[in-house]
Design an enzyme around this catalytic site. Structure first.
Site, mmCIF file in Angstrom:
data_model
loop_
_atom_site.group_PDB
_atom_site.id
_atom_site.type_symbol
_atom_site.label_atom_id
_atom_site.label_comp_id
_atom_site.label_asym_id
_atom_site.label_seq_id
_atom_site.Cartn_x
_atom_site.Cartn_y
_atom_site.Cartn_z
ATOM 1 N N ASP A 236 17.580 20.017 3.031
ATOM 2 C CA ASP A 236 18.041 21.325 3.508
ATOM 3 C C ASP A 236 16.868 22.232 3.890
ATOM 4 O O ASP A 236 15.880 22.312 3.157
ATOM 5 C CB ASP A 236 18.826 22.058 2.402
ATOM 6 C CG ASP A 236 19.992 21.247 1.854
ATOM 7 O OD1 ASP A 236 19.871 20.015 1.753
ATOM 8 O OD2 ASP A 236 21.015 21.868 1.513
ATOM 9 N N HIS A 238 17.900 25.490 5.563
ATOM 10 C CA HIS A 238 18.626 26.762 5.366
ATOM 11 C C HIS A 238 17.947 28.000 5.949
ATOM 12 O O HIS A 238 17.731 28.997 5.257
ATOM 13 C CB HIS A 238 18.863 26.981 3.869
ATOM 14 C CG HIS A 238 20.091 26.297 3.361
ATOM 15 N ND1 HIS A 238 21.353 26.553 3.863
ATOM 16 C CD2 HIS A 238 20.264 25.356 2.392
ATOM 17 C CE1 HIS A 238 22.242 25.807 3.232
ATOM 18 N NE2 HIS A 238 21.603 25.060 2.348
ATOM 19 N N ASP A 265 22.216 20.968 6.742
ATOM 20 C CA ASP A 265 22.040 22.342 6.232
ATOM 21 C C ASP A 265 20.782 22.987 6.801
ATOM 22 O O ASP A 265 19.881 23.416 6.085
ATOM 23 C CB ASP A 265 22.035 22.383 4.697
ATOM 24 C CG ASP A 265 23.449 22.333 4.127
ATOM 25 O OD1 ASP A 265 24.392 22.017 4.876
ATOM 26 O OD2 ASP A 265 23.627 22.606 2.926
ATOM 27 N N ASP A 268 22.217 29.035 7.733
ATOM 28 C CA ASP A 268 22.872 29.826 6.674
ATOM 29 C C ASP A 268 21.893 30.195 5.562
ATOM 30 O O ASP A 268 20.933 29.486 5.279
ATOM 31 C CB ASP A 268 24.077 29.100 6.058
ATOM 32 C CG ASP A 268 25.327 29.216 6.913
ATOM 33 O OD1 ASP A 268 25.397 30.142 7.734
ATOM 34 O OD2 ASP A 268 26.235 28.378 6.751
ATOM 35 N N ARG A 269 22.211 31.311 4.920
ATOM 36 C CA ARG A 269 21.438 31.881 3.809
ATOM 37 C C ARG A 269 20.100 32.459 4.286
ATOM 38 O O ARG A 269 19.901 33.648 4.233
ATOM 39 C CB ARG A 269 21.259 30.894 2.661
ATOM 40 C CG ARG A 269 22.590 30.538 2.001
ATOM 41 C CD ARG A 269 22.392 29.846 0.681
ATOM 42 N NE ARG A 269 23.665 29.610 0.011
ATOM 43 C CZ ARG A 269 24.250 30.454 -0.823
ATOM 44 N NH1 ARG A 269 23.682 31.608 -1.096
ATOM 45 N NH2 ARG A 269 25.395 30.164 -1.384
ATOM 46 N N ASN A 297 27.125 20.335 5.164
ATOM 47 C CA ASN A 297 28.340 21.141 5.004
ATOM 48 C C ASN A 297 28.177 22.554 5.565
ATOM 49 O O ASN A 297 29.159 23.260 5.774
ATOM 50 C CB ASN A 297 28.766 21.203 3.526
ATOM 51 C CG ASN A 297 27.748 21.884 2.644
ATOM 52 O OD1 ASN A 297 26.572 21.512 2.631
ATOM 53 N ND2 ASN A 297 28.165 22.885 1.899
ATOM 54 N N HIS A 298 26.917 22.970 5.846
ATOM 55 C CA HIS A 298 26.721 24.293 6.450
ATOM 56 C C HIS A 298 26.699 24.250 7.975
ATOM 57 O O HIS A 298 26.532 25.296 8.607
ATOM 58 C CB HIS A 298 25.448 24.954 5.913
ATOM 59 C CG HIS A 298 25.680 25.626 4.593
ATOM 60 N ND1 HIS A 298 26.032 26.949 4.473
ATOM 61 C CD2 HIS A 298 25.657 25.141 3.326
ATOM 62 C CE1 HIS A 298 26.198 27.259 3.202
ATOM 63 N NE2 HIS A 298 25.971 26.174 2.481
ATOM 64 N N HIS A 346 24.177 13.767 3.913
ATOM 65 C CA HIS A 346 23.886 15.067 3.302
ATOM 66 C C HIS A 346 24.459 15.196 1.895
ATOM 67 O O HIS A 346 23.770 15.614 0.965
ATOM 68 C CB HIS A 346 24.432 16.199 4.180
ATOM 69 C CG HIS A 346 24.134 17.547 3.597
ATOM 70 N ND1 HIS A 346 22.873 18.101 3.619
ATOM 71 C CD2 HIS A 346 24.911 18.427 2.922
ATOM 72 C CE1 HIS A 346 22.899 19.265 3.000
ATOM 73 N NE2 HIS A 346 24.117 19.487 2.570
ATOM 74 N N ARG A 389 30.591 18.063 -19.092
ATOM 75 C CA ARG A 389 29.172 18.087 -19.440
ATOM 76 C C ARG A 389 28.308 18.772 -18.392
ATOM 77 O O ARG A 389 27.113 18.926 -18.581
ATOM 78 C CB ARG A 389 28.676 16.654 -19.657
ATOM 79 C CG ARG A 389 29.280 16.026 -20.906
ATOM 80 C CD ARG A 389 28.907 14.574 -21.045
ATOM 81 N NE ARG A 389 27.477 14.399 -20.951
ATOM 82 C CZ ARG A 389 26.887 13.573 -20.107
ATOM 83 N NH1 ARG A 389 27.605 12.873 -19.271
ATOM 84 N NH2 ARG A 389 25.582 13.442 -20.090
ATOM 85 N N HIS A 416 21.609 18.555 -0.200
ATOM 86 C CA HIS A 416 22.743 19.380 -0.641
ATOM 87 C C HIS A 416 22.535 20.180 -1.913
ATOM 88 O O HIS A 416 23.238 21.127 -2.164
ATOM 89 C CB HIS A 416 23.980 18.466 -0.788
ATOM 90 C CG HIS A 416 25.274 19.179 -0.989
ATOM 91 N ND1 HIS A 416 25.722 20.157 -0.134
ATOM 92 C CD2 HIS A 416 26.231 19.062 -1.943
ATOM 93 C CE1 HIS A 416 26.900 20.591 -0.551
ATOM 94 N NE2 HIS A 416 27.225 19.953 -1.648
#
Length: 488
Positions: A236, A238, A265, A268-269, A297-298, A346, A389, A416
């Site tokens: 990623d 990003h 990815d 984004d962000r 997924n982005h 990814h 867990r 990811h």
């Protein structure tokens, strides 16, 4: 009678001791959370829950820590459990709504915001989030209605790029005879580094061309490395443009002899997503056989709407250009196989057994991914589910082993997830995670990493790097206001 009373007293005392120990663990977790060490926060919230599994606050706190590490499935599970334990716990509704928003489940989020507004009619923050979420739900319904009314026409059909004028005062890079060259790419990177904008005509030219290139690729790209050849795999990025430039500084510019694979990815962000994606698309056009891009997924509408890319494209260019980016993203391949031995994707592996490389080849990818479960969805974001867990992936070493054996593969590479060291090797070396956005969102303090793979032995060689300074534009600057508000 006295014995029974003594026994009851002992049980009560033991329970009180357990609860007191749990509180200490919670406080320890809270301190880690304040220091942004979310992994340790999760660890100690989990230990507190083992001692006192009926405490809604512990679940709610761990839910927020999961949100910060983007484990949205786990965050959703914890928020839901908190509400099962205490249906009047308002923070639980906030947490669950935020988790559903992050997963693109806007209707479910709206229901929880409605609950908060009903209970707290004077809460301005809750009211604003409810209104914003309601707006998104209505917009999505409108988009669905339009989509079902007519076959979606491509943005390309309504563009007249030839007649777009490049103004005389534009001093930036231009394509040479409509083509990307190495000189153009070097000029482009320097131009972007100075926070200048590529002319919209050039951006449109690149997007139309890269759509053409990507649409001819299969959903599973298969490449062969000769013994002496090497490829660099990055995770990623990003929208962290200055860290992308640093990768090229450390590892050399892409070329025919220095191929790269970027594992999704890209946007984004980070608030320089336009610069990252146009640079990556430029290199794809320059070296189509030696520069590889996979979808994350982005690279999807829901994520772009929430996490900044849509807002950034609209701020720097137009809504029409965002629609074209969306079309291009749908043509990004979903996975890549190297020398028939290493599979890169990814997200992760599949919740059901029996998925083959042939199943991936057959995926019709030119669309937005389904909500969950389907092979395409899992390739983009592993099917994380609730786990007592709090482990990081849904698929365990047994799932990896069976998948590799069935498909005659040696190991998988995924991305990811933020990793403190920039990478992580699990499942006895058969599952590798690589993440290339250091100090993610300016707050995680993680290293970035990339992987070298040589054709001779396919043995992964890890290279770590740290974040470099960037101009004072905060991450999420263009994100949906629901995401900018932070999480209660």
């Amino acid at each position: 009678m006295r014995n029974r009373a003594t026994e009851h007293g002992s049980v009560k005392m033991a329970e009180e001791e357990r609860n007191a120990s749990a509180e200490k663990l919670k406080e320890k977790a809270n301190n880690y959370f304040k220091d942004k060490d979310y992994e340790n926060a999760i660890k100690y919230y989990t230990e507190a829950l083992e001692l006192n599994p009926s405490n809604a606050i512990y679940y709610s706190n761990r839910s927020l820590a999961y949100l910060r590490t983007e484990c949205y499935g786990y965050a959703l599970g914890d928020a839901t459990r908190a509400l099962e334990l205490d249906k009047n716990y308002i923070k639980g509704y906030y947490r669950r709504a935020t988790s559903n928003m992050a997963l693109g489940k806007f209707k479910a989020a709206l229901k929880d915001y409605e609950t908060v507004v009903r209970v707290r009619p004077n809460d301005k923050d809750a009211k604003m989030k409810y209104q914003e979420c309601n707006k998104i739900v209505k917009q999505k319904a409108f988009e669905r209605a339009i989509a079902s009314d007519e076959l979606k026409r491509s943005v390309v059909d309504s563009l007249d790029i030839e007649n777009m004028t490049i103004e005389d005062d534009y001093a930036g890079p231009k394509l040479e005879d409509g083509k990307v060259t190495l000189k153009f790419m070097k000029d482009l990177m320097a131009w972007f580094k100075d926070q200048k904008k590529l002319h919209r005509k050039c951006a449109y030219q690149m997007l139309v061309q890269v759509k053409e290139v990507l649409s001819k690729l299969p959903s599973l790209v298969e490449i062969s490395l000769k013994e002496t050849e090497e490829i660099t795999i990055c995770g990623d990025t990003h929208g962290q443009y200055y860290d992308l430039l640093n990768i090229f500084e450390l590892n050399g510019l892409p070329s025919i002899t220095n191929p790269y694979l970027f594992n999704g990815d890209f946007v984004d962000r980070g608030s320089f997503s336009v610069e990252v994606i146009l640079t990556l698309f430029g290199f794809k056009l320059l070296y189509p056989e030696h520069f590889h891009l996979l979808r994350g997924n982005h690279e999807t509408d829901n994520m772009n709407q929430m996490y900044g890319f849509e807002g950034e494209v609209k701020a720097k260019y137009t809504a029409q250009m965002f629609q074209l980016f969306s079309e291009v993203f749908q043509w990004l391949p979903l996975a890549q196989c190297i020398n028939s031995k290493v599979l890169v994707m990814h997200g992760g592996l599949f919740s059901e057994d029996g998925v083959t490389l042939d199943d991936i080849r057959k995926i019709d990818r030119n669309r937005q991914p389904p909500d969950s479960g389907k092979t395409m969805c899992v390739l983009l974001q592993d099917g994380r589910s609730v786990s007592k867990r709090g482990v990081s992936c849904q698929f365990g070493p047994d799932v990896t082993e069976r998948f590799l054996e069935q498909n005659k593969l040696q190991y998988i590479v995924r991305s990811h997830e933020v990793k403190a060291e920039g990478y992580e090797v699990t499942h006895s070396g058969k599952c590798i995670t690589v993440f290339s956005a250091p100090n993610y969102c300016d707050q995680m303090g993680n290293k970035g990493a990339y992987i070298h793979l040589r054709g001779s032995d396919l043995k992964p060689e890890f290279h770590q790097f740290t974040a470099v300074p960037h101009p004072d534009v905060k991450p999420m600057a263009y994100a949906n206001s629901l995401m900018q508000l932070g999480m209660m």
